[in-house]
Scaffold this active site. Structure first.
Site, mmCIF file in Angstrom:
data_model
loop_
_atom_site.group_PDB
_atom_site.id
_atom_site.type_symbol
_atom_site.label_atom_id
_atom_site.label_comp_id
_atom_site.label_asym_id
_atom_site.label_seq_id
_atom_site.Cartn_x
_atom_site.Cartn_y
_atom_site.Cartn_z
ATOM 1 N N HIS A 22 0.854 -1.180 0.000
ATOM 2 C CA HIS A 22 0.000 0.000 0.000
ATOM 3 C C HIS A 22 0.895 1.237 0.000
ATOM 4 O O HIS A 22 1.744 1.398 0.863
ATOM 5 C CB HIS A 22 -0.862 -0.040 1.267
ATOM 6 N N LYS A 166 -11.256 5.786 -2.939
ATOM 7 C CA LYS A 166 -10.358 6.872 -2.581
ATOM 8 C C LYS A 166 -9.037 6.578 -3.261
ATOM 9 O O LYS A 166 -8.701 5.412 -3.474
ATOM 10 C CB LYS A 166 -10.137 6.884 -1.064
ATOM 11 N N LYS A 168 -4.844 7.463 -2.972
ATOM 12 C CA LYS A 168 -3.778 8.071 -2.188
ATOM 13 C C LYS A 168 -2.878 8.844 -3.137
ATOM 14 O O LYS A 168 -2.578 8.375 -4.236
ATOM 15 C CB LYS A 168 -2.972 6.990 -1.465
ATOM 16 N N ASP A 197 -6.807 11.769 -1.558
ATOM 17 C CA ASP A 197 -6.170 12.018 -0.259
ATOM 18 C C ASP A 197 -4.655 12.140 -0.392
ATOM 19 O O ASP A 197 -3.945 11.142 -0.372
ATOM 20 C CB ASP A 197 -6.509 10.875 0.708
ATOM 21 N N GLU A 223 -9.342 15.399 0.221
ATOM 22 C CA GLU A 223 -9.053 15.177 1.648
ATOM 23 C C GLU A 223 -7.655 15.660 2.002
ATOM 24 O O GLU A 223 -6.675 15.237 1.388
ATOM 25 C CB GLU A 223 -9.193 13.680 1.951
ATOM 26 N N ASP A 248 -8.548 15.880 7.630
ATOM 27 C CA ASP A 248 -8.219 14.626 8.322
ATOM 28 C C ASP A 248 -7.126 14.890 9.357
ATOM 29 O O ASP A 248 -7.423 15.086 10.532
ATOM 30 C CB ASP A 248 -7.809 13.552 7.306
ATOM 31 N N LYS A 272 -11.599 9.657 13.109
ATOM 32 C CA LYS A 272 -10.762 8.484 13.377
ATOM 33 C C LYS A 272 -10.662 8.353 14.883
ATOM 34 O O LYS A 272 -10.310 9.320 15.554
ATOM 35 C CB LYS A 272 -9.361 8.642 12.781
ATOM 36 N N GLU A 326 -14.416 4.455 5.188
ATOM 37 C CA GLU A 326 -13.353 3.739 4.475
ATOM 38 C C GLU A 326 -12.880 2.566 5.343
ATOM 39 O O GLU A 326 -11.692 2.272 5.404
ATOM 40 C CB GLU A 326 -12.191 4.694 4.151
HETATM 41 MN MN MN Z 1 -6.589 10.729 5.209
#
Ligand code: MN
Length: 374
Positions: A22, A166, A168, A197, A223, A248, A272, A326
């Site tokens: 990832h 989403k 990255k 994001d 984001e 975030d 979160k 997510e």
């Molecule tokens: Mn984030």
């Protein structure tokens, strides 16, 4: 009722393999590390909590710092204390230990699991009760190429597994990142949509320049494009009214939430539980968002089924989770340390109904993935 006290806290580190590497803005990972906490109460009930972070780049904590903080600094304040006085314990920890929100959230998680099991209710009942029984889940596309991401998204939509995504960003230069995201958005247009994001890795000018194109490409939200401290920059982007701006890294504590609400620096909060210092604080952040007309998104620190259960209980109890979640952690890991992992089906994650968090440790798996050098 006899006083219910905290008798023991046991921590250990586990490393669980993931299905595919990832790519974050700062690092690429191929396994995920967790601190597993067991809290034993005087009634014989053991609660479990899990601490994990996207990486030390994210907020400065790691599983190793969480273990140290819990063992060395938090445990002495908790032993023999009344476990039912949860808020008092959390306030005490805040006075004694500055920061370390992820470690504190791990402790709160284990305590709420133990209390839920003691009272025979799922944790969401301890947080005010259920608002929705299942939550939509976005999958994070991070294959490494736009073509790979488009294909992955189309396959997931075709199979009914996930509806939205989403991406990255932040590994490439901001302009290249923006172009790549637009290419993915255009590649799946009509089938699905994405949020972007960059984990705070872009700058104001680059981001402003691309806002019209993001709008044209149908991007759902942007984001945390700017560094966590740049609240004024986020406010300027939100004022453009092109693509909803999600905070975030900038919104961790309830005080952050108030500051962003006051300065109109976000349209959406990514919640979160670890960054907020726990589930109760996350509900409070959602309350500030509700009062300010800000939508919420159920974020993840890429938890296993343990931490994800904590997230689901929390997010399912709030009324303004307008952007879904997510919570794909259990689907991203190649294995788990619980007997029955949480189920992600048809793009939704379902709220556990069992007492406590609703997940049970598989001790053989814990042994298998326990880090050799603790
Ligand atoms: Mn984030």
């Amino acid at each position: 009722m006899q006083k219910l006290t905290i008798k023991r806290l046991i921590t250990e580190l586990v490393d669980i393999p993931i299905k595919r590497p990832h790519q974050f803005s700062a690092i690429k990972v191929s396994s995920k590390s967790f601190v597993l906490l067991r809290v034993e109460l005087s009634n014989g009930v053991t609660g479990i909590g899990e601490g994990t972070t996207p990486g030390i780049f994210w907020n400065g904590e790691s599983v190793e710092t969480m273990k140290l903080v819990i063992d060395q600094y938090a445990a002495p304040f908790l032993l023999e204390e009344n476990a039912t006085h949860l808020e008092t314990l959390l306030q005490k920890l805040n006075r004694q230990i500055r920061g370390n929100a992820f470690a504190k959230a791990t402790i709160e998680m284990a305590l709420l699991d133990a209390l839920g099991k003691t009272y025979d209710v799922p944790v969401h009942q301890l947080l005010g009760g259920l608002h929705q029984e299942k939550i939509p889940v976005r999958w994070a596309l991070a294959s490494g190429t736009p073509e790979g991401d488009i294909e992955e998204a189309k396959n997931a939509v075709a199979s009914g597994q996930y509806a939205n995504f989403k991406t990255k960003s932040g590994k490439e230069a901001p302009d290249d990142d923006a172009k790549r995201s637009i290419r993915i958005a255009e590649g799946i247009k009509g089938h699905s949509s994405i949020g972007i994001d960059p984990n705070g890795s872009w700058d104001r000018m680059t981001t402003m320049k691309w806002m019209d194109d993001f709008f044209a490409a149908g991007i759902d939200f942007l984001e945390q494009p700017l560094p966590p401290h740049d609240i004024e920059g986020l406010a300027r982007l939100a004022a453009m009214k092109k693509v909803p701006i999600m905070a975030d890294e900038s919104v961790a504590s309830i005080q952050d939430a108030m500051r962003i609400a006051k300065t109109n620096a976000a349209d959406i909060f990514s919640l979160k539980i670890h960054k907020a210092g726990g589930m109760k604080n996350t509900v409070k952040v959602a309350g500030i968002a509700e009062a300010a007309g800000i939508a919420c998104f159920g974020g993840t620190s890429l938890e296993s089924s343990i931490g994800t259960a904590a997230c689901v209980h929390t997010y399912s109890s709030i009324p303004n989770l307008d952007y879904g979640s997510e919570l794909f952690g259990p689907d991203w890991l190649a294995d788990e340390i619980v007997k029955e992992p949480l189920v992600l089906k048809d793009g939704y994650i379902h709220v556990p109904v069992q007492a406590g968090l609703g997940v049970e440790l598989d001790e053989e798996k814990v042994s298998l993935y326990r880090r050799k050098e603790q």
